[in-house]
Write an enzyme that holds these catalytic residues in place. Structure first.
Site, PDB file in Angstrom:
ATOM      1  N   TYR A  70      -0.715  -0.644  10.319  1.00  0.00           N
ATOM      2  CA  TYR A  70      -0.961  -0.994   8.917  1.00  0.00           C
ATOM      3  C   TYR A  70       0.214  -0.526   8.063  1.00  0.00           C
ATOM      4  O   TYR A  70       0.738  -1.276   7.232  1.00  0.00           O
ATOM      5  CB  TYR A  70      -2.269  -0.369   8.434  1.00  0.00           C
ATOM      6  N   SER A 106       0.857  -1.188   0.000  1.00  0.00           N
ATOM      7  CA  SER A 106       0.000   0.000   0.000  1.00  0.00           C
ATOM      8  C   SER A 106       0.889   1.234   0.000  1.00  0.00           C
ATOM      9  O   SER A 106       2.032   1.184   0.485  1.00  0.00           O
ATOM     10  CB  SER A 106      -0.896   0.002   1.243  1.00  0.00           C
TER      11      SER A 106
END
Length: 260
Positions: free
Chosen positions: A157, A147
């Protein structure tokens, strides 16, 4: 095989998280290119429906493997499939992922541990298993779905995705001379089920920041085929990622997550 595939490769690709979102789109585009598939996800019913759809549409063999990739037994089942020399897997797509809506201090630590295991430990274990056969054959491709959060200060994350990017950069450098291409695909906000499943209000990001899954996957596959270690789909996110290298962290952290 449909004529749109353009070639008849008949190799096998294994895709995790294959029933929805980017995983389903990776499976579709790989089938369109002429690859047989091993589809991995938790929901066996959805897996079978997806396999039948791809078989009917592209005339490829789509095998299903129902497995929970935060569970050791589920990971072991996928490792066993990747390690079967009689059924070689030429392409591995580590796509399965989850998001956590709340901040690190507010999350249950058990949820954080599952999050870390899926994004880092499981991806590492499946990559290690796939590499054994790929290196022996001197041919293979591994795609780790990371990402743009990997380049931002965005809780655990970001930390997990940063590991995937760093690992992919090193692995591509180490193994591309031996015939194995490794790429971290780093999309920005993408229209999939991911944000709905975590309960996030998608309005926190403006419309121009949202990408379509088809574009993310097509650019990621093309960059992997070219041997790029990191793929950042779309010009807008290439620019935004470049800015993270020069702007203070507080300016590039991105919009805060918000529940629906």
């Amino acid at each position: 095989m449909t004529s749109s595939a353009g070639k008849h490769t008949y190799t096998t690709a294994l895709v995790t998280g294959a029933t929805a979102g980017l995983g389903a789109e990776f499976a579709r585009q790989l089938a369109e290119q002429g690859h047989h598939l091993v589809l991995v996800a938790r929901d066996g019913t959805r897996l079978r429906a997806k396999a039948e759809e791809l078989d009917r549409r592209y005339s490829v063999r789509a095998e299903v493997l129902a497995a929970d990739l935060v569970d050791d037994a589920g990971v072991a089942a996928v490792v066993a499939r990747l390690s079967d020399p009689s059924r070689p897997v030429e392409i591995l797509v580590n796509n399965a992922g989850i998001g956590l809506l709340h901040s690190f201090a507010d999350n249950d630590i058990a949820d954080e541990k599952r999050h870390l295991k899926l994004h880092v430990e499981t991806a590492m274990e499946l990559s290690h298993a796939a590499l054994q056969g790929m290196l022996a054959r001197r041919s293979g491709r591994i795609i780790n779905v990371a990402s743009v959060a990997a380049f931002l200060p965005r809780e655990t994350y970001s930390a997990a995705k940063a590991w995937l990017v760093s690992f992919s950069r090193w692995a591509n450098l180490a193994y591309s001379p031996r015939g194995v291409k490794v790429t971290a695909v780093c999309p920005g906000f993408t229209h999939t089920e991911f944000h709905e499943r975590m309960g996030m209000d998608k309005r926190v990001a403006p419309r121009w920041m949202w990408l379509q899954a088809e574009r993310v996957v097509s650019e990621g596959l093309a960059d992997n085929q070219r041997g790029k270690a990191v793929s950042i789909p779309s010009t807008r996110y290439k620019i935004l990622t470049a800015l993270t290298r020069v702007l203070p962290a507080r300016f590039v952290a991105g919009p805060p997550r918000r529940a629906k």
